[in-house]
Design a protein around this motif. Structure first.
Motif, PDB file in Angstrom:
ATOM      1  N   HIS A 171       9.588  -3.023   2.679  1.00  0.00           N
ATOM      2  CA  HIS A 171       8.224  -2.677   3.104  1.00  0.00           C
ATOM      3  C   HIS A 171       7.356  -3.924   3.308  1.00  0.00           C
ATOM      4  CE1 HIS A 171       9.338   1.412   2.249  1.00  0.00           C
ATOM      5  NE2 HIS A 171       9.526   1.143   0.975  1.00  0.00           N
ATOM      6  N   SER A 172       7.717  -5.044   2.664  1.00  0.00           N
ATOM      7  CA  SER A 172       7.026  -6.312   2.923  1.00  0.00           C
ATOM      8  C   SER A 172       7.687  -6.934   4.144  1.00  0.00           C
ATOM      9  CB  SER A 172       7.128  -7.242   1.707  1.00  0.00           C
ATOM     10  OG  SER A 172       6.368  -6.747   0.630  1.00  0.00           O
ATOM     11  N   THR A 173       7.050  -6.786   5.293  1.00  0.00           N
ATOM     12  CA  THR A 173       7.725  -7.070   6.566  1.00  0.00           C
ATOM     13  C   THR A 173       8.108  -8.547   6.725  1.00  0.00           C
ATOM     14  OG1 THR A 173       5.533  -7.184   7.581  1.00  0.00           O
ATOM     15  CG2 THR A 173       6.746  -5.114   7.819  1.00  0.00           C
ATOM     16  N   TRP A 202       4.026  -5.097   0.046  1.00  0.00           N
ATOM     17  CA  TRP A 202       4.199  -3.938  -0.842  1.00  0.00           C
ATOM     18  C   TRP A 202       3.665  -4.283  -2.223  1.00  0.00           C
ATOM     19  CZ3 TRP A 202       5.416   1.044  -0.121  1.00  0.00           C
ATOM     20  CH2 TRP A 202       5.763   1.815  -1.231  1.00  0.00           C
ATOM     21  N   GLN A 227       2.257  -6.945   6.634  1.00  0.00           N
ATOM     22  CA  GLN A 227       2.312  -5.863   5.644  1.00  0.00           C
ATOM     23  C   GLN A 227       3.067  -6.321   4.398  1.00  0.00           C
ATOM     24  OE1 GLN A 227       3.232  -1.578   6.668  1.00  0.00           O
ATOM     25  NE2 GLN A 227       5.117  -2.075   5.561  1.00  0.00           N
ATOM     26  N   LYS A 231      -2.222  -4.780   3.698  1.00  0.00           N
ATOM     27  CA  LYS A 231      -2.204  -5.793   4.752  1.00  0.00           C
ATOM     28  C   LYS A 231      -2.859  -7.073   4.226  1.00  0.00           C
ATOM     29  CE  LYS A 231      -0.828  -3.221   8.393  1.00  0.00           C
ATOM     30  NZ  LYS A 231       0.332  -3.542   9.276  1.00  0.00           N
ATOM     31  N   GLY A 259       1.904   0.545  -3.149  1.00  0.00           N
ATOM     32  CA  GLY A 259       2.223   0.910  -1.771  1.00  0.00           C
ATOM     33  C   GLY A 259       1.883  -0.194  -0.777  1.00  0.00           C
ATOM     34  N   ARG A 260       1.785   0.193   0.479  1.00  0.00           N
ATOM     35  CA  ARG A 260       1.588  -0.776   1.559  1.00  0.00           C
ATOM     36  C   ARG A 260       0.165  -1.329   1.567  1.00  0.00           C
ATOM     37  NH1 ARG A 260       4.887   3.252   3.252  1.00  0.00           N
ATOM     38  NH2 ARG A 260       6.829   2.674   4.330  1.00  0.00           N
TER      39      ARG A 260
END
Length: 509
Positions: free
Chosen positions: A172-174, A126, A124, A105, A102-103
């Protein structure tokens, strides 16, 4: 020379997504199974190692000779790839104390490192792994960490080998796209010049050189892939391309006539062949979906061969095969297991003795559409939903009969027409009705009925490799259901499929 990135597939569900992201950055790439590494030639600019469902600690884990490319080409290893390089270089990989999924940082980033240019701490990412790199050799430099993962990324010092524990290819990996661009442009030196215009120009030139004055036959389906392939070939060899459109009796309602009409003004040599009875006769009594596909493929080749023999001195068979067909039809240990057979992939019977040309076999579906737009193909063709080669036969679960085909054609026409009227058709990647092999009790006009069930399927996707079910408005679904039940004799129940791919496929068979 076309520069490219090689992606070695260790079986990750995200491998195709890595390729999509690289292509979106206008860099050409190819996916190859880890155990079928191609010769790495001078046009290769870098190598990406994918993730894997395996642990590097398993005895049967995928193995690769890193010496084939490390220290020779820039390398970006993702997840399993990162763990594999660490382990093979003398580092230590252990099971994570808790599964890291999941996420997360980034708590530390080496901002001076080329791979993390313009990526800051708190970005962020993943995570999706069960193992953790606990120790790295002295020759490795840790270039990113999270609160729970000390070795979130590393570089082999004084080399262009980089590795990351997270997945930059997922949304999800910004800053995932930025990281991939840093690798492709700043580290590999890619020019980002692989565009639809460039593809058209180079492909037409290559086709002219490859085919010369030879004659080519192509089976047109009316779909995006075969249409784009036909126009590319037509621009390369003109009237030496002979298109054949076979009516297998399994098309959508009125599709045979509509498709022939669409091609009338495109300048293509096209011949229509009505073979409905031949196909339906061969499908009689067959329930197994794979046997249906094979029967349809066999009859198609026979019908196509008959039509092709009417063209003198044909040398080539052209096909609209696209990259997902190629990927899904490769079966190796671990990655890219065969999901279903594709009768347009994998060669021809000996008696046809034609060479194969597949001008689109490196493209994903959305890339095919962009190429089609560059070629000036009408939106009505480019915007058509994908339709399976075996047609309605694999949307009729169980045996196929003329009566079932007629029922499904009517129901499907109501469904598709309503999507168009509601302005939803272009928002849906693929939609179709499925005839289920069950009957249910109903009431019509105060009388008890025991009739068939139609399932509606609509999905959102980019390239068909993954898909999510569409949240169609309830009033639209209600209208479609009401019309089908009222207008299609033999149907008394309509259901809606809310499954995504994976785990479900887009088609039911």
């Amino acid at each position: 020379m076309l520069e490219k990135i090689i992606i070695l597939d260790f079986g990750s569900q995200y491998t195709q997504l890595i390729a999509r992201r690289v292509r979106e950055l206008n860099v050409y790439c190819e996916i190859h199974p880890f155990n079928h590494i191609p010769e790495i030639t001078s046009d290769v600019k870098g190598v990406i190692l994918s993730g894997s469902p395996f642990s590097v600690r398993q005895e049967d884990a995928p193995q690769v000779d890193l010496g084939l490319f490390m220290d020779k080409y820039p390398v970006l290893a993702v997840c399993y790839g990162a763990q594999y390089i660490a382990q093979q270089s003398g580092g230590d990989v252990q099971p994570s104390s808790t599964r890291e999924y999941g996420r997360a940082k980034l708590g530390y980033v080496s901002e001076q490192n080329k791979l993390f240019k313009n990526i800051l701490t708190e970005s962020q990412v993943w995570m999706s792994h069960g193992d953790t790199i606990t120790e790295v050799p002295e020759s490795f430099e840790i270039i990113a960490s999270t609160d729970s993962v000390r070795v979130a990324a590393f570089q082999v010092k004084d080399t262009d080998t980089y590795a990351i524990q997270f997945h930059p290819e997922v949304t999800h990996s910004t800053d995932g796209k930025q990281l991939l661009e840093n690798f492709l442009v700043d580290i590999c030196g890619c020019k980002q010049d692989w565009t639809a215009d460039a593809f058209v120009e180079s492909t037409i030139a290559n086709l002219k050189s490859q085919l010369g004055d030879d004659k080519v036959v192509l089976g047109l389906s009316g779909g995006v892939d075969s249409s784009v392939a036909a126009v590319l070939l037509h621009k390369a060899i003109g009237t030496n391309l002979h298109c054949i459109f076979v009516d297998n009796g399994l098309l959508r309602k009125d599709e045979y006539e509509a498709v022939l009409e669409q091609y009338k003004h495109m300048g293509l040599n096209i011949k229509g062949v009505d073979a409905k009875e031949r196909f339906l006769g061969q499908l009689a009594g067959i329930k197994d979906p794979e046997l249906k596909r094979k029967a349809i493929g066999r009859v198609f080749i026979e019908v196509f061969d008959d039509a092709a023999h009417e063209v003198q001195d044909v040398v080539w068979l052209a096909q609209g095969t696209i990259y997902p067909d190629v990927i899904e039809s490769v079966s190796v240990k671990g990655p890219s297991a065969t999901i279903k057979s594709h009768h347009n992939v994998g060669g021809l019977p000996d008696f046809m003795k034609l060479k194969i040309v597949e001008p689109l076999n490196t493209l994903f579906k959305d890339e095919v559409r962009r190429v089609g737009k560059t070629l000036g193909i009408a939106d009505v063709i480019l915007g058509r939903h994908p339709f399976p080669g075996p047609g309605l036969a694999i949307r009729i679960l169980g045996d196929v009969t003329a009566e079932k085909v007629a029922i499904l054609q009517e129901a499907d026409a109501i469904y598709i027409n309503n999507l168009k009227e509601a302005g939803l058709y272009d928002q849906v990647w693929q939609a179709g009705a499925i005839f289920l092999p069950v009957q249910s009790v109903g009431v019509m006009g105060d009388e008890r009925t025991y009739e068939n069930v139609i399932c509606l399927r609509a999905v959102e996707s980019v390239d068909g490799m993954t898909a999510d079910w569409c949240h169609l408005p309830y009033p639209v679904l209600a209208k479609i259901s009401n019309e089908i039940i009222n207008k299609v004799k033999g149907i008394n129940r309509v259901v809606y499929d809310i499954s995504s791919k994976p785990p479900a496929t887009i088609e039911w068979e």
